[in-house]
Design a protein around this motif. Structure first.
Motif, mmCIF file in Angstrom:
data_model
loop_
_atom_site.group_PDB
_atom_site.id
_atom_site.type_symbol
_atom_site.label_atom_id
_atom_site.label_comp_id
_atom_site.label_asym_id
_atom_site.label_seq_id
_atom_site.Cartn_x
_atom_site.Cartn_y
_atom_site.Cartn_z
ATOM 1 N N VAL A 18 -6.083 -8.388 12.243
ATOM 2 C CA VAL A 18 -5.458 -7.567 11.214
ATOM 3 C C VAL A 18 -6.560 -7.084 10.271
ATOM 4 N N VAL A 19 -6.606 -5.779 10.035
ATOM 5 C CA VAL A 19 -7.677 -5.194 9.221
ATOM 6 C C VAL A 19 -7.111 -4.782 7.871
ATOM 7 N N GLY A 20 -7.736 -5.298 6.803
ATOM 8 C CA GLY A 20 -7.334 -4.914 5.452
ATOM 9 C C GLY A 20 -6.508 -5.978 4.764
ATOM 10 N N GLY A 21 -6.432 -5.854 3.443
ATOM 11 C CA GLY A 21 -5.706 -6.832 2.637
ATOM 12 C C GLY A 21 -4.203 -6.624 2.688
ATOM 13 N N VAL A 22 -3.493 -7.460 1.928
ATOM 14 C CA VAL A 22 -2.029 -7.447 1.966
ATOM 15 C C VAL A 22 -1.442 -6.178 1.359
ATOM 16 N N ASN A 23 -2.237 -5.433 0.603
ATOM 17 C CA ASN A 23 -1.739 -4.180 0.047
ATOM 18 C C ASN A 23 -1.621 -3.085 1.109
ATOM 19 N N VAL A 24 -2.394 -3.203 2.180
ATOM 20 C CA VAL A 24 -2.347 -2.191 3.235
ATOM 21 C C VAL A 24 -1.618 -2.691 4.483
ATOM 22 N N VAL A 25 -1.713 -3.973 4.770
ATOM 23 C CA VAL A 25 -0.942 -4.602 5.852
ATOM 24 C C VAL A 25 -0.336 -5.871 5.247
ATOM 25 N N SER A 26 0.941 -5.845 4.991
ATOM 26 C CA SER A 26 1.595 -6.899 4.197
ATOM 27 C C SER A 26 1.655 -8.225 4.933
ATOM 28 N N ASP A 27 1.942 -9.273 4.165
ATOM 29 C CA ASP A 27 2.169 -10.587 4.755
ATOM 30 C C ASP A 27 3.340 -10.555 5.732
ATOM 31 N N ALA A 28 4.329 -9.728 5.433
ATOM 32 C CA ALA A 28 5.490 -9.630 6.326
ATOM 33 C C ALA A 28 5.078 -9.125 7.699
ATOM 34 N N VAL A 29 4.199 -8.127 7.736
ATOM 35 C CA VAL A 29 3.701 -7.623 9.015
ATOM 36 C C VAL A 29 2.903 -8.705 9.723
ATOM 37 N N GLU A 30 2.068 -9.421 8.982
ATOM 38 C CA GLU A 30 1.273 -10.484 9.599
ATOM 39 C C GLU A 30 2.171 -11.555 10.214
ATOM 40 N N ARG A 31 3.265 -11.901 9.532
ATOM 41 C CA ARG A 31 4.177 -12.904 10.090
ATOM 42 C C ARG A 31 4.789 -12.417 11.403
ATOM 43 N N GLU A 32 5.164 -11.149 11.468
ATOM 44 C CA GLU A 32 5.715 -10.619 12.713
ATOM 45 C C GLU A 32 4.661 -10.654 13.829
ATOM 46 N N ARG B 34 -7.027 -12.255 9.826
ATOM 47 C CA ARG B 34 -7.086 -11.099 8.941
ATOM 48 C C ARG B 34 -8.517 -10.955 8.415
ATOM 49 N N ILE B 35 -9.034 -9.719 8.453
ATOM 50 C CA ILE B 35 -10.363 -9.420 7.934
ATOM 51 C C ILE B 35 -10.202 -8.373 6.847
ATOM 52 N N ALA B 36 -10.626 -8.716 5.652
ATOM 53 C CA ALA B 36 -10.421 -7.817 4.506
ATOM 54 C C ALA B 36 -11.528 -8.014 3.492
ATOM 55 N N GLY B 37 -11.870 -6.944 2.819
ATOM 56 C CA GLY B 37 -12.828 -6.999 1.728
ATOM 57 C C GLY B 37 -12.199 -6.472 0.459
ATOM 58 N N SER B 38 -12.968 -6.456 -0.592
ATOM 59 C CA SER B 38 -12.449 -6.006 -1.882
ATOM 60 C C SER B 38 -12.338 -4.484 -1.961
ATOM 61 N N ASN B 39 -13.007 -3.784 -1.024
ATOM 62 C CA ASN B 39 -12.907 -2.320 -0.958
ATOM 63 C C ASN B 39 -13.150 -1.900 0.482
#
Length: 543
Positions: free
Chosen positions: A327-341, A351-356
């Motif tokens: 999963v690429v990006g933080g929870v603002n772009v790919v939510s926890d709900a999507v990750e659970r599915e 999940r791989i995400a940075g601050s920008n």
């Protein structure tokens, strides 16, 4: 053969030059090449003395330095070439062929005796054509034009313009390839103007330029050769000869960006995939950086809405049976709900995400690439350049790093990533307005840098193809007006390598079409529906 021999004591060689053409054509520089009895090749460079009409080459420590001239040394072959400087302009009318300003070049070839006995240090030879007779075995006027890409196809007319009187006498003309790209020379019929300044040929409609030893339809070094019947003059004009073969155009599209990504996944991975990369379809940076990562792990890139996983995307992941989902990006772009599915669809989900966006790209690269000698770099502030860069990165099995193109230097994290990867070559995608010259200089501190850039987004995509792809069977076309369709194109480029070109919605830019021909592409895939790429693009109609 020339009269005066080379000896072990020879420290200079002076040639008296032919009268007439050398002065008329503005020859100011010359090179001399010797090979044969001296035991090794030797070359020198000198400026012509126009007043004396001669040129002198200094031979440091004798021409036999590093070799032994044997008692039966025999002869050396020599070639004396003259060049104009600055280059003189040779016009090719725009309606026919265009060339940049070439060099004029003369060449005299022959043999010169070499002896092992003592002799004078200064060697003098006259090469005036009227006095040397058969001592100069091969006198040729080479009129060389540059190796710029100049397309010539069947039925085209080529006009070569020189000084008045140059094309006197009878001439032969041929189109032929060189090296491993050779084909049967195509004989042409020259037409010469009344003032003998212009020679015109037309390529026969039936001409065949298929190389002997390659299935490619893109010869590497074809030439137009114009040869005077008495063999005293030769004009060599490197051109790009195309032998177009049928181009198949297909389209991959869905009802929207998410469905298009699914269609690309099915085309690229018809059975299964070990890893699936999922990124937001709402914006471009994460997906563009994720494309080469998906290619490296041999999996497709699928798009998701931020708050929910669509049924068609879920079904595609189920079909692929991956053991891992990134999963690429933080929870603002790919939510926890999507990750659970997603966790219900694969044993491992990370999940791989940075601050920008730039940091996310760096973390993606760090997660899969242990090393990368060659890296592509594009601005994170806009999408067109990065679209072409992501596909090109796939082809070199390297990453695409996103940077703040307006910055005056790369940041410490990007520098650390490049150093960890052992990067020695960086291709910047886009011009100085996209990636600043100051940032470029900061990269040059530790890597070789080249820049692939055009006058606009379409030209930059062509420049990327020229920089990265020597040839290709496939090419992908996507709209340059918006990003969604091409975001997941790496799903297809992973298994069907080829450049991505962006186009307007109604036609294909001339430079793009020329590059498709140059690369020998026979399979063009349109990414997106008719609203994005209309009938004109599907027909490869030139803008």
């Amino acid at each position: 053969m020339l009269d005066n021999p080379i000896t072990p004591q020879t420290t200079s060689i002076t040639f008296g030059l032919p009268t007439g053409e050398w002065q008329r054509r503005g020859i100011t520089q010359a090179t001399l090449m010797l090979s044969g009895a001296t035991g090794e090749n030797w070359s020198g460079f000198a400026t012509i003395d126009a007043k004396a009409n001669s040129v002198t080459f200094a031979v440091l420590n004798g021409v036999s330095t590093g070799t032994v001239i044997h008692p039966d040394a025999g002869v050396d072959e020599f070639e004396l070439r003259g060049y104009s400087s600055p280059a003189a302009s040779v016009p090719f009318p725009p309606a026919e062929r265009d060339h940049a300003s070439p060099d004029y070049e003369f060449s005299l070839r022959g043999t010169i005796p070499v002896v092992s006995t003592a002799g004078p240090s200064a060697l003098h030879e006259s090469l005036d054509r009227g006095r040397t007779g058969d001592r100069v075995s091969d006198y040729r006027d080479y009129w060389a034009v540059p190796t710029d890409r100049v397309q010539v196809k069947r039925g085209d007319t080529i006009r070569v313009v020189g000084p008045a009187g140059f094309f006197s006498g009878a001439w032969d003309a041929y189109l032929e390839g060189e090296m491993g790209q050779a084909w049967d020379a195509v004989a042409l019929t020259p037409r010469i103007s009344a003032d003998l300044s212009t020679l015109t040929v037309t390529v026969p409609p039936s001409a065949d330029f298929t190389p002997f030893f390659s299935s490619q339809y893109r010869p590497l070094m074809p030439e137009l050769d114009l040869i005077k019947a008495d063999r005293s003059s030769v004009v060599e004009s490197p051109v790009m000869v195309t032998n177009p073969k049928p181009v198949t155009v297909t389209r991959l599209a869905g009802a929207d960006r998410y469905a298009t990504a699914v269609a690309l996944s099915k085309a690229g991975f018809p059975s299964s995939a070990p890893t699936v990369v999922v990124a937001t379809g709402a914006n471009f940076p994460d997906a563009l950086a994720a494309g080469p990562v998906a290619g490296f792990v041999n999996g497709p890139l699928l798009l998701t809405a931020p708050g929910a996983l669509r049924a068609d995307v879920s079904a595609e992941i189920t079909r692929l049976k991956p053991s891992k989902i990134i999963v690429v990006g933080g929870v603002n772009v790919v939510s926890d709900a999507v990750e659970r599915e997603l966790r219900a669809l694969a044993p491992t989900v990370v999940r791989i995400a940075g601050s920008n966006r730039e940091e996310t790209a760096e973390k993606l690269v760090d997660s899969v690439f242990a090393s990368a000698p060659h890296v592509l770099m594009a601005t994170a502030n806009n999408f067109p350049d990065a679209l072409a860069g992501a596909t090109a990165a796939d082809s070199i099995i390297g990453p695409l790093l996103l940077v703040d193109g307006n910055a005056s230097a790369i940041d410490d994290a990007t520098r650390a990533t490049l150093q960890r990867l052992g990067t020695t070559d960086v291709t910047l995608v886009g011009g100085p307005a996209a990636i600043s010259p100051q940032l470029e200089e900061s990269v040059r501190a530790f890597a070789r840098v080249d820049r692939a850039a055009g006058a606009d987004r379409y030209g930059t995509a062509v420049a990327v193809a020229q920089s990265i792809f020597p040839t290709s069977y496939n090419a992908f076309l996507a709209t340059g007006s918006n990003f969604p369709d091409a975001l997941a194109e790496s799903s297809l480029a992973t298994t069907q390598m080829g450049p991505l070109f962006t186009t307007p919605s109604t036609c294909v830019p001339a430079a793009t079409k020329a590059e498709i021909q140059w690369l020998g592409i026979s399979n063009v895939v349109l990414i997106g529906g008719p609203a994005a790429l209309g009938p004109g693009v599907a027909a490869l109609r030139t803008c």
